[in-house]
Design a protein around this motif. Structure first.
Motif, PDB file in Angstrom:
ATOM      1  N   LEU A  90      91.987  -6.269 113.418  1.00  0.00           N
ATOM      2  CA  LEU A  90      91.131  -6.640 112.295  1.00  0.00           C
ATOM      3  C   LEU A  90      91.986  -6.539 111.046  1.00  0.00           C
ATOM      4  O   LEU A  90      92.588  -5.498 110.785  1.00  0.00           O
ATOM      5  CB  LEU A  90      89.946  -5.675 112.156  1.00  0.00           C
ATOM      6  N   GLY A  91      92.008  -7.601 110.277  1.00  0.00           N
ATOM      7  CA  GLY A  91      92.804  -7.584 109.057  1.00  0.00           C
ATOM      8  C   GLY A  91      91.985  -7.142 107.864  1.00  0.00           C
ATOM      9  O   GLY A  91      90.760  -6.968 107.946  1.00  0.00           O
ATOM     10  N   LEU A  92      92.654  -7.001 106.748  1.00  0.00           N
ATOM     11  CA  LEU A  92      91.957  -6.617 105.524  1.00  0.00           C
ATOM     12  C   LEU A  92      91.043  -7.731 105.022  1.00  0.00           C
ATOM     13  O   LEU A  92      90.080  -7.474 104.317  1.00  0.00           O
ATOM     14  CB  LEU A  92      92.958  -6.203 104.450  1.00  0.00           C
ATOM     15  N   GLY A  93      91.333  -8.969 105.409  1.00  0.00           N
ATOM     16  CA  GLY A  93      90.425 -10.063 105.058  1.00  0.00           C
ATOM     17  C   GLY A  93      89.067  -9.879 105.712  1.00  0.00           C
ATOM     18  O   GLY A  93      88.030 -10.122 105.080  1.00  0.00           O
ATOM     19  N   ASP A  94      89.069  -9.453 106.963  1.00  0.00           N
ATOM     20  CA  ASP A  94      87.802  -9.156 107.646  1.00  0.00           C
ATOM     21  C   ASP A  94      87.070  -8.030 106.921  1.00  0.00           C
ATOM     22  O   ASP A  94      85.849  -8.088 106.738  1.00  0.00           O
ATOM     23  CB  ASP A  94      88.054  -8.758 109.099  1.00  0.00           C
ATOM     24  N   ALA A  95      87.804  -7.019 106.500  1.00  0.00           N
ATOM     25  CA  ALA A  95      87.201  -5.890 105.779  1.00  0.00           C
ATOM     26  C   ALA A  95      86.580  -6.360 104.466  1.00  0.00           C
ATOM     27  O   ALA A  95      85.482  -5.942 104.099  1.00  0.00           O
ATOM     28  CB  ALA A  95      88.246  -4.803 105.526  1.00  0.00           C
ATOM     29  N   LYS A  96      87.268  -7.252 103.768  1.00  0.00           N
ATOM     30  CA  LYS A  96      86.744  -7.764 102.492  1.00  0.00           C
ATOM     31  C   LYS A  96      85.535  -8.664 102.715  1.00  0.00           C
ATOM     32  O   LYS A  96      84.602  -8.670 101.901  1.00  0.00           O
ATOM     33  CB  LYS A  96      87.837  -8.501 101.735  1.00  0.00           C
ATOM     34  N   LEU A  97      85.520  -9.413 103.812  1.00  0.00           N
ATOM     35  CA  LEU A  97      84.350 -10.247 104.112  1.00  0.00           C
ATOM     36  C   LEU A  97      83.144  -9.374 104.455  1.00  0.00           C
ATOM     37  O   LEU A  97      82.025  -9.671 104.034  1.00  0.00           O
ATOM     38  CB  LEU A  97      84.663 -11.224 105.244  1.00  0.00           C
ATOM     39  N   VAL A  98      83.348  -8.299 105.167  1.00  0.00           N
ATOM     40  CA  VAL A  98      82.243  -7.378 105.452  1.00  0.00           C
ATOM     41  C   VAL A  98      81.784  -6.699 104.149  1.00  0.00           C
ATOM     42  O   VAL A  98      80.586  -6.490 103.945  1.00  0.00           O
ATOM     43  CB  VAL A  98      82.634  -6.332 106.522  1.00  0.00           C
TER      44      VAL A  98
END
Length: 157
Positions: A90-98
């Motif tokens: 899981l990348g930080l982009g996924d974290a930002k989308l969540v």
């Protein structure tokens, strides 16, 4: 509940349109490049918080916590996966989308966002019979769950 019945229909339509456009751009990039760029995720976080502050006419505490907890949970999961497997899961982009989903939907909606997106991605992987080494973009599944819950939540009001 992040939104009140007082949300004007025009604001709902406009905000939903903007959300759908941003999520569509994120899906397109993630499917092509396996990344979710900040130029789309970060404005979504801000827009969600501003929209909820406006509609609630107050500080959107649940949505602020949703953004924080959403980001930190996926950041921690991604870090743990990397530590255990030596590769990014899981990348930080996924974290930002969540985090954006939390900013729009509130803290209480995050488990459902994760559940719907995980079930969708798992079902797709099983149907496609992905190999364990093949990367699967998770952003499209997060985006779909996010948009579905946004529309369902506002419609339920």
């Amino acid at each position: 509940m992040p939104l009140t019945p007082d949300m004007p229909p025009d604001l709902f339509v406009a905000s939903t349109t903007i959300l759908a456009v941003f999520l569509g751009l994120l899906v397109r990039v993630d499917l092509r490049e396996k990344r979710l760029p900040d130029r789309y995720t970060l404005p979504l976080i801000v827009m969600g918080l501003v929209l909820n502050a406006y509609v609630q006419a107050a500080v959107p505490t649940g949505e602020i916590w949703g953004a924080i907890v959403g980001y930190l949970a996926f950041w921690a999961l991604g870090g743990l996966f990397f530590k255990l497997r030596g590769q990014e899961g899981l990348g930080l982009g996924d974290a930002k989308l969540v985090a954006a989903a939390g900013a729009w939907l509130g803290l209480e909606a995050l488990p459902m966002v994760v559940l719907i997106s995980a079930l969708g991605a798992l079902g797709f992987a099983l149907i496609k019979q992905n190999k364990r080494t093949e990367q699967l973009a998770f952003g499209p599944w997060l985006a779909a769950a996010f948009l579905i819950l946004w529309i369902a939540r506002v419609e339920a009001i």
